[in-house]
Design a protein around this motif. Structure first.
Motif, PDB file in Angstrom:
ATOM      1  N   GLN A 173     -42.869 -11.826 -40.977  1.00  0.00           N
ATOM      2  CA  GLN A 173     -43.386 -10.923 -41.989  1.00  0.00           C
ATOM      3  C   GLN A 173     -44.169  -9.785 -41.341  1.00  0.00           C
ATOM      4  O   GLN A 173     -44.482  -9.830 -40.177  1.00  0.00           O
TER       5      GLN A 173
ATOM      6  N   ARG B 236     -59.704 -15.501 -50.280  1.00  0.00           N
ATOM      7  CA  ARG B 236     -59.094 -14.437 -51.097  1.00  0.00           C
ATOM      8  C   ARG B 236     -60.130 -13.382 -51.466  1.00  0.00           C
ATOM      9  O   ARG B 236     -59.853 -12.176 -51.404  1.00  0.00           O
TER      10      ARG B 236
ATOM     11  N   PRO C  65     -54.657  -6.266 -47.302  1.00  0.00           N
ATOM     12  CA  PRO C  65     -53.495  -6.746 -48.070  1.00  0.00           C
ATOM     13  C   PRO C  65     -52.976  -8.074 -47.520  1.00  0.00           C
ATOM     14  O   PRO C  65     -53.032  -8.335 -46.312  1.00  0.00           O
ATOM     15  N   TYR C  66     -52.480  -8.893 -48.418  1.00  0.00           N
ATOM     16  CA  TYR C  66     -51.925 -10.190 -48.034  1.00  0.00           C
ATOM     17  C   TYR C  66     -50.951 -10.647 -49.096  1.00  0.00           C
ATOM     18  O   TYR C  66     -50.988 -10.184 -50.233  1.00  0.00           O
ATOM     19  N   ARG C  67     -50.096 -11.571 -48.712  1.00  0.00           N
ATOM     20  CA  ARG C  67     -49.174 -12.204 -49.661  1.00  0.00           C
ATOM     21  C   ARG C  67     -49.723 -13.589 -49.960  1.00  0.00           C
ATOM     22  O   ARG C  67     -49.936 -14.397 -49.058  1.00  0.00           O
ATOM     23  N   TRP C  68     -49.962 -13.871 -51.219  1.00  0.00           N
ATOM     24  CA  TRP C  68     -50.547 -15.130 -51.677  1.00  0.00           C
ATOM     25  C   TRP C  68     -49.430 -16.106 -52.041  1.00  0.00           C
ATOM     26  O   TRP C  68     -48.511 -15.759 -52.784  1.00  0.00           O
ATOM     27  N   ILE C  69     -49.510 -17.315 -51.509  1.00  0.00           N
ATOM     28  CA  ILE C  69     -48.548 -18.358 -51.853  1.00  0.00           C
ATOM     29  C   ILE C  69     -49.317 -19.618 -52.230  1.00  0.00           C
ATOM     30  O   ILE C  69     -50.068 -20.166 -51.425  1.00  0.00           O
TER      31      ILE C  69
ATOM     32  N   GLU D 206     -46.987  -8.674 -42.996  1.00  0.00           N
ATOM     33  CA  GLU D 206     -48.292  -8.746 -43.637  1.00  0.00           C
ATOM     34  C   GLU D 206     -48.866 -10.146 -43.450  1.00  0.00           C
ATOM     35  O   GLU D 206     -48.162 -11.071 -43.063  1.00  0.00           O
TER      36      GLU D 206
ATOM     37  N   TYR E  12     -51.646 -19.041 -47.520  1.00  0.00           N
ATOM     38  CA  TYR E  12     -51.227 -20.247 -48.222  1.00  0.00           C
ATOM     39  C   TYR E  12     -52.481 -20.946 -48.725  1.00  0.00           C
ATOM     40  O   TYR E  12     -53.432 -21.132 -47.970  1.00  0.00           O
TER      41      TYR E  12
ATOM     42  N   ASP F  22     -59.906  -9.498 -50.406  1.00  0.00           N
ATOM     43  CA  ASP F  22     -59.947  -8.500 -51.477  1.00  0.00           C
ATOM     44  C   ASP F  22     -61.124  -7.540 -51.291  1.00  0.00           C
ATOM     45  O   ASP F  22     -60.965  -6.314 -51.399  1.00  0.00           O
TER      46      ASP F  22
ATOM     47  N   ILE G 144     -49.924 -13.688 -44.559  1.00  0.00           N
ATOM     48  CA  ILE G 144     -49.540 -14.633 -45.617  1.00  0.00           C
ATOM     49  C   ILE G 144     -50.683 -15.628 -45.748  1.00  0.00           C
ATOM     50  O   ILE G 144     -51.131 -16.207 -44.762  1.00  0.00           O
TER      51      ILE G 144
END
Length: 87
Positions: free
Chosen positions: A4, A22, A31-35, A6, A10, A26, A8
């Motif tokens: 990726q 988070r 920026p991040y991808r939240w899973i 960015e 988890y 923020d 990630i």
């Protein structure tokens, strides 16, 4: 799951460490991808695979392939090159 460009993140919606991480990202406009591993069984398996069988969250995977598991705000700030005094 680690290819990726960015960060990630988890985690779970009920984990205090995930909520803190988070909020930190923020607040610092990172920026991040939240899973959510409770909603994504494959993501849960991935987290277990990189944490010696444990569902340790938050687990962050960075674009360079490095990982932090259950980091403090200071550890995150250091990894991201942010000042640590106000975090």
């Amino acid at each position: 799951m680690t290819d990726q460009s960015e960060i990630i993140l988890y985690g779970t919606t009920w984990c205090g460490g995930t909520l803190r991480t988070r909020a930190f990202l923020d607040r610092n406009h990172i920026p991040y991808r939240w899973i959510d591993i409770d909603k994504d069984p494959e993501a849960g398996k991935f987290v277990e695979s990189v944490n010696h069988g444990f569902r340790s969250v938050p687990t962050l995977i960075f674009p360079d392939g490095s990982q932090l598991t259950e980091p403090s705000n200071s550890q995150l700030a250091e990894k991201l090159g942010l000042p640590t005094a106000s975090n």
